[in-house]
Design an enzyme around this catalytic site. Structure first.
Site, PDB file in Angstrom:
ATOM      1  CE  LYS A  20      -5.527  15.348 -16.256  1.00 39.96           C
ATOM      2  NZ  LYS A  20      -5.743  15.879 -17.587  1.00 39.96           N
ATOM      3  CE  LYS A  25      -3.443   6.688 -19.036  1.00 41.06           C
ATOM      4  NZ  LYS A  25      -3.722   8.125 -19.166  1.00 41.06           N
ATOM      5  CE  LYS A  53      -2.564   9.419 -25.398  1.00 43.80           C
ATOM      6  NZ  LYS A  53      -1.979  10.494 -24.627  1.00 43.80           N
ATOM      7  CG  ASP A 153      -9.816  10.449 -18.514  1.00 40.41           C
ATOM      8  OD1 ASP A 153      -8.711  10.002 -18.182  1.00 40.41           O
ATOM      9  OD2 ASP A 153     -10.011  11.637 -18.827  1.00 40.41           O
TER      10      ASP A 153
HETATM   11  P1  ADP Z   1      -1.016   9.390 -21.125  1.00 40.35           P
HETATM   12  O1  ADP Z   1      -0.427   8.092 -21.537  1.00 40.35           O
HETATM   13  O2  ADP Z   1      -1.355   9.425 -19.659  1.00 40.35           O
HETATM   14  O3  ADP Z   1      -2.167   9.840 -21.964  1.00 40.35           O
HETATM   15  P2  ADP Z   1       1.537  10.397 -21.997  1.00 40.35           P
HETATM   16  O4  ADP Z   1       2.411   9.435 -21.249  1.00 40.35           O
HETATM   17  O5  ADP Z   1       1.358  10.169 -23.438  1.00 40.35           O
HETATM   18  O6  ADP Z   1       0.097  10.501 -21.298  1.00 40.35           O
HETATM   19  O7  ADP Z   1       2.089  11.860 -21.685  1.00 40.35           O
HETATM   20  C1  ADP Z   1       1.580  13.003 -22.347  1.00 40.35           C
HETATM   21  C2  ADP Z   1       2.719  13.943 -22.671  1.00 40.35           C
HETATM   22  O8  ADP Z   1       3.202  14.531 -21.481  1.00 40.35           O
HETATM   23  C3  ADP Z   1       3.900  13.210 -23.287  1.00 40.35           C
HETATM   24  O9  ADP Z   1       3.780  13.228 -24.688  1.00 40.35           O
HETATM   25  C4  ADP Z   1       5.098  13.957 -22.781  1.00 40.35           C
HETATM   26  O10 ADP Z   1       5.523  14.926 -23.740  1.00 40.35           O
HETATM   27  C5  ADP Z   1       4.602  14.704 -21.566  1.00 40.35           C
HETATM   28  N1  ADP Z   1       5.205  14.215 -20.298  1.00 40.35           N
HETATM   29  C6  ADP Z   1       4.771  13.210 -19.525  1.00 40.35           C
HETATM   30  N2  ADP Z   1       5.536  13.072 -18.429  1.00 40.35           N
HETATM   31  C7  ADP Z   1       6.490  14.029 -18.509  1.00 40.35           C
HETATM   32  C8  ADP Z   1       7.593  14.436 -17.673  1.00 40.35           C
HETATM   33  N3  ADP Z   1       7.865  13.832 -16.512  1.00 40.35           N
HETATM   34  N4  ADP Z   1       8.356  15.469 -18.097  1.00 40.35           N
HETATM   35  C9  ADP Z   1       8.080  16.103 -19.255  1.00 40.35           C
HETATM   36  N5  ADP Z   1       7.071  15.780 -20.074  1.00 40.35           N
HETATM   37  C10 ADP Z   1       6.273  14.754 -19.712  1.00 40.35           C
HETATM   38 MG    MG Z   2      -0.968   6.793 -23.030  1.00 43.87          MG
END
Ligand code: ADP
Ligand code: MG
Length: 299
Positions: A20, A25, A53, A153
């Site tokens: 999601k 990720k 993104k 998604d």
């Molecule tokens: P996605 O790539 O799935 O859209 P992201 O990897 O960018 O999501 O993660 C979104 C936010 O969640 C990050 O900017 C980070 O601050 C937070 N985050 C993700 N995993 C963790 C974790 N294990 N502990 C703390 N914060 C986390």
């Molecule tokens: Mg991402």
């Protein structure tokens, strides 16, 4: 009985991380890449961001980088009205301008997306991934292990591309104990099976529980995994160290190598690297059954 298959032995080995939006990720992918780069394996690593993104490789490269689709758009606009020299074409040299050497030499690339409100984001990913193949980017950069960081998604044709023939056979889903994250994970499993039914050798390696600290999270994710017949690779705790490192535009591996969270990511990277099996999952029947998993623990 869930079917299990061996991960095909291929160079480069390609894995895809789905989940999601906002589940973690890119954080998970970057930390697996960073941890693998320190494991002393002499395998060339690559991370490919496949989300409009476009922040997948930021923590490995120290900031947001230009994307393949941006490069293509620049080339297209250069060729407009340039009748004397003819259309400008994408070349190895031009493509290399959007391939970066990130933390510890990790090869980094961001597919990018169309301008907001224009065109299909999934199609952009499809175009970018085909270009990597066509221009032999893996061979030219000696890539032995590639991680595709993909939005889940919508698993439309473009976002499904990393699972298709010749791409990643091994899929990991980042999830947590929240209903929506589990629902999307279930949809991704359905997409895996749909693509399998087209004769493609793809399967789910397992779930990565990137915890949000909801009550009974570990139990809920374990129960979801049990019902869908796939393993949980690791429960990754939520840690403020991730944000602290993120502000420095680094992974925890680079910024806080001695921290507990760095140990967690090293362990995750090793499990992924040593994984030998993929599974044909047994997804649940829609949202009701996903909610039912959560209700086992929360009434
Ligand atoms: P996605 O790539 O799935 O859209 P992201 O990897 O960018 O999501 O993660 C979104 C936010 O969640 C990050 O900017 C980070 O601050 C937070 N985050 C993700 N995993 C963790 C974790 N294990 N502990 C703390 N914060 C986390
Ligand atoms: Mg991402």
């Amino acid at each position: 009985m869930i079917e299990r298959f061996e991960v095909p032995k291929e160079v480069p080995r390609k894995i895809a991380i789905y989940g999601k939006a906002g589940i973690g990720k890119s954080i998970t992918s970057s930390h697996i890449s960073a941890a693998l780069s320190e494991m002393g394996e002499k395998v060339g690593l690559m991370q490919v961001g496949c989300d409009p993104k476009r922040d997948s490789i930021a923590l490995l490269c120290g900031g947001i980088m230009p994307t393949v689709l941006e490069k293509l758009r620049m080339i297209e606009s250069d060729s407009l009205g340039d009748e004397d020299t003819g259309p400008v074409e994408l070349t190895d040299v031009k493509l290399d301008e959007v391939i970066f050497s990130g933390y510890n030499g990790i090869v980094c690339c961001e597919a990018g997306g169309p301008r907001p409100g224009m065109g299909c984001a999934g199609r952009g990913v499809l175009v970018a991934i085909n270009i990597l193949d066509e221009f032999k980017v893996y061979e030219r950069n000696n890539v032995g292990f590639a991680i595709f960081d993909v939005l889940g998604d919508v698993v439309c044709g473009g976002f499904a591309q990393p699972m298709r023939a010749g791409q990643a056979h091994e899929i990991y889903i980042v999830t947590c104990g929240e209903i929506l994250a589990l629902y999307i994970s279930n949809e991704i499993m359905r997409a895996v099976n749909r693509i399998r039914s087209e004769g493609v050798n793809v399967g789910l390696a397992g779930l990565i529980d990137n915890q949000r600290n909801v009550p009974f999270e570990r139990e809920i994710v374990e129960e979801f995994a049990r019902r869908t017949g796939v393993p949980v690779i690791l429960h990754v705790p939520r840690s403020p160290k991730v944000q602290e490192a993120e502000i420095m535009c680094k992974t925890v591996i680079e910024a806080f190598p001695e921290s507990d969270q760095a140990l967690v990511y090293r362990s995750l990277a090793r499990k992924v690297y040593e994984n030998q099996y993929i599974y044909a999952p047994a997804p649940l029947n829609g949202l009701d059954e996903v909610v039912d998993v959560v209700r086992t623990y929360i009434h």
